[in-house]
Design a protein around this motif. Structure first.
Motif, PDB file in Angstrom:
ATOM      1  N   VAL A 249      21.184 -17.077  21.606  1.00  0.00           N
ATOM      2  CA  VAL A 249      20.998 -16.899  23.079  1.00  0.00           C
ATOM      3  C   VAL A 249      21.056 -15.263  23.232  1.00  0.00           C
ATOM      4  CG1 VAL A 249      21.974 -19.090  23.652  1.00  0.00           C
ATOM      5  CG2 VAL A 249      23.310 -16.830  23.380  1.00  0.00           C
ATOM      6  N   ARG A 250      21.205 -14.684  22.055  1.00  0.00           N
ATOM      7  CA  ARG A 250      21.202 -13.096  21.958  1.00  0.00           C
ATOM      8  C   ARG A 250      19.687 -12.437  22.323  1.00  0.00           C
ATOM      9  NH1 ARG A 250      25.286 -14.337  18.636  1.00  0.00           N
ATOM     10  NH2 ARG A 250      27.325 -13.436  18.872  1.00  0.00           N
ATOM     11  N   LEU A 251      18.507 -13.512  22.251  1.00  0.00           N
ATOM     12  CA  LEU A 251      17.385 -12.842  22.443  1.00  0.00           C
ATOM     13  C   LEU A 251      17.331 -12.624  23.954  1.00  0.00           C
ATOM     14  CD1 LEU A 251      15.228 -15.244  20.349  1.00  0.00           C
ATOM     15  CD2 LEU A 251      15.969 -13.211  19.902  1.00  0.00           C
ATOM     16  N   GLY A 252      16.818 -11.489  24.279  1.00  0.00           N
ATOM     17  CA  GLY A 252      16.468 -11.338  25.635  1.00  0.00           C
ATOM     18  C   GLY A 252      17.446 -10.209  26.245  1.00  0.00           C
ATOM     19  N   GLY A 253      18.525  -9.567  25.757  1.00  0.00           N
ATOM     20  CA  GLY A 253      19.403  -8.794  26.140  1.00  0.00           C
ATOM     21  C   GLY A 253      20.454  -9.201  27.067  1.00  0.00           C
ATOM     22  N   PRO A 254      21.339  -8.747  27.358  1.00  0.00           N
ATOM     23  CA  PRO A 254      22.730  -8.945  28.144  1.00  0.00           C
ATOM     24  C   PRO A 254      22.386  -9.627  29.397  1.00  0.00           C
ATOM     25  CG  PRO A 254      23.005  -6.812  27.039  1.00  0.00           C
ATOM     26  CD  PRO A 254      21.669  -6.943  27.036  1.00  0.00           C
ATOM     27  N   ALA A 255      21.389  -8.995  30.140  1.00  0.00           N
ATOM     28  CA  ALA A 255      21.207  -9.630  31.374  1.00  0.00           C
ATOM     29  C   ALA A 255      20.595 -11.027  31.588  1.00  0.00           C
ATOM     30  CB  ALA A 255      20.499  -8.649  32.310  1.00  0.00           C
ATOM     31  N   ARG A 256      19.411 -11.023  30.643  1.00  0.00           N
ATOM     32  CA  ARG A 256      18.803 -12.399  30.486  1.00  0.00           C
ATOM     33  C   ARG A 256      19.908 -13.529  29.963  1.00  0.00           C
ATOM     34  NH1 ARG A 256      13.656 -11.747  27.421  1.00  0.00           N
ATOM     35  NH2 ARG A 256      13.666 -13.644  27.880  1.00  0.00           N
ATOM     36  N   ARG A 257      20.698 -13.076  29.080  1.00  0.00           N
ATOM     37  CA  ARG A 257      21.508 -13.826  28.205  1.00  0.00           C
ATOM     38  C   ARG A 257      22.453 -14.436  29.363  1.00  0.00           C
ATOM     39  NH1 ARG A 257      23.096 -10.447  24.318  1.00  0.00           N
ATOM     40  NH2 ARG A 257      24.980  -9.977  25.142  1.00  0.00           N
ATOM     41  N   LYS A 258      23.113 -13.750  30.124  1.00  0.00           N
ATOM     42  CA  LYS A 258      24.025 -14.111  31.050  1.00  0.00           C
ATOM     43  C   LYS A 258      23.331 -15.181  32.309  1.00  0.00           C
ATOM     44  CE  LYS A 258      27.266 -12.557  34.385  1.00  0.00           C
ATOM     45  NZ  LYS A 258      27.987 -11.178  35.264  1.00  0.00           N
ATOM     46  N   ARG A 259      22.158 -14.819  32.837  1.00  0.00           N
ATOM     47  CA  ARG A 259      21.372 -15.615  33.556  1.00  0.00           C
ATOM     48  C   ARG A 259      21.207 -16.996  32.919  1.00  0.00           C
ATOM     49  NH1 ARG A 259      18.477 -11.012  34.851  1.00  0.00           N
ATOM     50  NH2 ARG A 259      16.516 -11.667  33.653  1.00  0.00           N
ATOM     51  N   ARG A 260      20.777 -17.040  31.595  1.00  0.00           N
ATOM     52  CA  ARG A 260      20.596 -18.311  31.044  1.00  0.00           C
ATOM     53  C   ARG A 260      21.854 -19.420  30.950  1.00  0.00           C
ATOM     54  NH1 ARG A 260      17.612 -16.761  27.286  1.00  0.00           N
ATOM     55  NH2 ARG A 260      18.638 -17.104  25.132  1.00  0.00           N
ATOM     56  N   LEU A 334      17.327 -27.947  26.695  1.00  0.00           N
ATOM     57  CA  LEU A 334      17.480 -27.431  28.187  1.00  0.00           C
ATOM     58  C   LEU A 334      17.598 -26.016  27.751  1.00  0.00           C
ATOM     59  CD1 LEU A 334      17.810 -27.519  31.029  1.00  0.00           C
ATOM     60  CD2 LEU A 334      20.292 -27.886  30.916  1.00  0.00           C
ATOM     61  N   ASN A 335      18.212 -25.357  26.764  1.00  0.00           N
ATOM     62  CA  ASN A 335      18.433 -23.834  26.811  1.00  0.00           C
ATOM     63  C   ASN A 335      16.946 -23.376  26.002  1.00  0.00           C
ATOM     64  OD1 ASN A 335      19.856 -21.325  25.831  1.00  0.00           O
ATOM     65  ND2 ASN A 335      18.826 -21.877  23.945  1.00  0.00           N
ATOM     66  N   ASP A 336      16.270 -24.331  25.276  1.00  0.00           N
ATOM     67  CA  ASP A 336      15.019 -23.801  24.712  1.00  0.00           C
ATOM     68  C   ASP A 336      13.877 -23.594  25.849  1.00  0.00           C
ATOM     69  OD1 ASP A 336      16.008 -23.758  22.331  1.00  0.00           O
ATOM     70  OD2 ASP A 336      15.183 -25.713  21.616  1.00  0.00           O
ATOM     71  N   ALA A 337      14.126 -24.555  26.679  1.00  0.00           N
ATOM     72  CA  ALA A 337      12.829 -24.511  27.943  1.00  0.00           C
ATOM     73  C   ALA A 337      13.395 -23.246  28.741  1.00  0.00           C
ATOM     74  CB  ALA A 337      13.441 -25.902  28.859  1.00  0.00           C
ATOM     75  N   LEU A 338      14.786 -23.097  29.172  1.00  0.00           N
ATOM     76  CA  LEU A 338      14.985 -22.033  29.822  1.00  0.00           C
ATOM     77  C   LEU A 338      14.528 -20.651  29.257  1.00  0.00           C
ATOM     78  CD1 LEU A 338      18.460 -23.106  31.052  1.00  0.00           C
ATOM     79  CD2 LEU A 338      16.583 -22.996  32.258  1.00  0.00           C
ATOM     80  N   ALA A 339      14.831 -20.571  27.964  1.00  0.00           N
ATOM     81  CA  ALA A 339      14.613 -19.537  27.247  1.00  0.00           C
ATOM     82  C   ALA A 339      12.960 -18.921  27.166  1.00  0.00           C
ATOM     83  CB  ALA A 339      14.864 -19.496  25.859  1.00  0.00           C
ATOM     84  N   GLU A 340      12.201 -20.034  27.015  1.00  0.00           N
ATOM     85  CA  GLU A 340      10.716 -19.938  27.014  1.00  0.00           C
ATOM     86  C   GLU A 340      10.417 -19.535  28.532  1.00  0.00           C
ATOM     87  OE1 GLU A 340       6.836 -19.697  25.814  1.00  0.00           O
ATOM     88  OE2 GLU A 340       8.704 -19.563  24.922  1.00  0.00           O
ATOM     89  N   GLY A 341      10.775 -20.152  29.649  1.00  0.00           N
ATOM     90  CA  GLY A 341      10.552 -19.712  30.853  1.00  0.00           C
ATOM     91  C   GLY A 341      10.963 -18.413  31.208  1.00  0.00           C
ATOM     92  N   GLU A 342      11.947 -17.753  30.822  1.00  0.00           N
ATOM     93  CA  GLU A 342      12.251 -16.451  30.944  1.00  0.00           C
ATOM     94  C   GLU A 342      11.421 -15.469  30.239  1.00  0.00           C
ATOM     95  OE1 GLU A 342      16.678 -15.853  30.467  1.00  0.00           O
ATOM     96  OE2 GLU A 342      17.136 -17.504  32.275  1.00  0.00           O
ATOM     97  N   ARG A 343      11.282 -15.975  29.111  1.00  0.00           N
ATOM     98  CA  ARG A 343      10.364 -14.968  28.123  1.00  0.00           C
ATOM     99  C   ARG A 343       9.081 -14.693  28.793  1.00  0.00           C
ATOM    100  NH1 ARG A 343       6.324 -15.365  24.766  1.00  0.00           N
ATOM    101  NH2 ARG A 343       6.175 -17.646  24.856  1.00  0.00           N
ATOM    102  N   LEU A 344       8.274 -15.697  29.585  1.00  0.00           N
ATOM    103  CA  LEU A 344       7.219 -15.751  29.895  1.00  0.00           C
ATOM    104  C   LEU A 344       7.194 -15.088  31.322  1.00  0.00           C
ATOM    105  CD1 LEU A 344       5.844 -19.473  29.659  1.00  0.00           C
ATOM    106  CD2 LEU A 344       4.997 -17.347  28.470  1.00  0.00           C
TER     107      LEU A 344
END
Length: 433
Positions: A249-260, A334-344
């Motif tokens: 869950v560290r992928l994406g930086g602190p702000a995105r990590r907190k949102r996820r 669920l986490n994988d789906a959220l992570a992919e959505g946020e990456r896009l």
């Protein structure tokens, strides 16, 4: 009479909710009551760090979007203090409220002395309000925050065993900040509050602070409480920690990590289960016992009003919740789906900001910098810096490169850092030409 109220936290006592409540309140409504809550920066943390010359100025400037003061280290402190000096000298408000839990993390008394020297000529009275919680209750709440930030139970237990703040450990030091603020502003102007919900006016930190700090009621000032950092149940904490161990869950930086994490929390809350969370695998009473001297001092300092010593004699005995494999698999998916959505979404936002900057639709690179920080992709960031150089924007390229060389998310690889440093030399030469 002009009064300054400093709310200095502490951590895990509802500070974020208080800050969100004041920041989102209608400024004209507060102004009608003679109150100013400064919003020239999103948070008041830069105001505190501006009194710390030894702090890494580029890093904090990057985190707070202070793009105009990134390059010149000394200018960070000067720019922030100049902005606040102008605001405080010109405001007609009779009461000014500052809130930053970082103010309780006192490294040395000189920090508070410099803060007092800045405020004292501008105010007739200065009062300090700080909230404290019992060690075991506090560390359980801190553990939840660390889980939301991607930590595992093993990492948290390791931090708890480190009592040296310099080593990044979890520790408690009431005495340091109380004495530092008492020396600077006078002990009679430092109010220590019991942060436990049952001890707060109205059972709420916002209502309590408004009552003791402003001698008013929150509703009378038009303040609508903004709850933040919602607690996890035992099941929710263990499910999220399971994600931390099996997915980065560290992928994406602190702000995105907190949102996820917050989105996961929403799904977990809807399961309808809610046992109390207690960090297991460590003797909490044994961990808290060395703080007994601090607790005795706190009791003496508050004339017995705040005595946490009974809370460390016996830690709560709450068994770890039982979670089946179906739940574990569900939350990973669920986490994988959220992570992919946020990456896009992050990729789309970055492309949009880049095109807007090239069209000249934006006067400064700040939206692009925010989009690149959210994307948190070092290769893309380096490519954008090169393109900015090719298009004759060396100053902007330097700001983009700062995201790689002074990262606020995960550090980039050594090879990428070397390329970024070489490009920075070119950009600095071009900017000075």
């Amino acid at each position: 009479m002009k009064t300054c109220i400093l709310h200095i936290g502490g951590p895990k006592t509802g500070s974020t909710a208080l800050q969100d409540t004041f920041r989102e309140a209608a400024p004209e409504l507060l102004r009608s009551h003679g109150i100013l809550y400064p919003t020239i920066y999103k948070q008041h943390t830069p105001f505190w760090f501006a009194h710390m010359p030894q702090f890494q100025t580029n890093t904090i400037a990057s985190r707070r979007d202070l793009v105009h003061v990134r390059r010149d280290g000394g200018s960070f402190h000067e720019a922030v203090l100049r902005d606040y000096a102008r605001l405080l000298d010109e405001t007609p408000a009779s009461t000014v409220v500052f809130s930053a839990e970082a103010m309780m993390r006192v490294r040395d008394s000189e920090q508070v002395t410099r803060l007092a020297a800045f405020l004292r000529p501008r105010f007739d009275a200065i009062r300090v309000v700080g909230y404290v919680r019992p060690p075991i209750e506090w560390v359980s709440s801190m553990a939840q925050q660390l889980i939301k930030a991607g930590r595992t139970f093993d990492e948290i237990r390791s931090l708890m065993r480190q009592r040296d703040r310099g080593a990044g450990g979890i520790r408690i030091d009431y005495r340091m900040w109380v004495e530092a603020y008492s020396d600077a502003f006078g002990p009679e102007n430092v109010l220590i509050r019991d942060g436990r919900r049952g001890q707060l006016v109205g059972g709420d930190v916002v209502e309590d602070f408004v009552s003791v700090g402003l001698d008013a009621r929150a509703d009378a000032l038009g303040l609508e409480n903004r709850n933040a950092n919602e607690s996890l149940s035992g099941e929710g904490a263990h499910l999220l920690e399971h994600v931390n161990r099996h997915r980065s869950v560290r992928l994406g930086g602190p702000a995105r990590r907190k949102r996820r994490a917050n989105r996961l929390i929403g799904h977990m809350r809807r399961t309808g289960r809610g046992t109390r969370f207690v960090l297991d695998g460590i003797d909490l009473a044994a961990w808290a016992r060395p703080f007994g001297e601090q607790l005795a001092w706190l009791s003496d300092r508050t004339d017995g009003r705040i005595d946490f010593r009974p809370t460390i004699t016996d830690a709560p005995d709450v068994p770890a919740p039982r979670i089946d494999d179906v739940d574990r698999d569900m939350v990973l998916a669920l986490n994988d789906a959220l992570a992919e959505g946020e990456r896009l979404r992050a990729q789309a936002n970055e492309r949009q900001a880049w095109q807007a900057f090239l069209r000249g639709a934006q006067d400064d690179p700040l939206p692009l910098l925010r989009a690149l920080a959210q994307l948190d992709d070092g290769r893309v960031t380096l490519d954008r810096a090169r393109r900015l150089m090719d298009r004759g924007h060396p100053e902007c390229a330097l700001q983009v490169l700062d995201l790689i060389l002074n990262p606020t998310g995960d550090p980039v690889g050594a090879a990428l850092q070397r390329k970024a440093r070489r490009l920075r030399q070119e950009a600095e030469a071009a900017a000075d030409a």
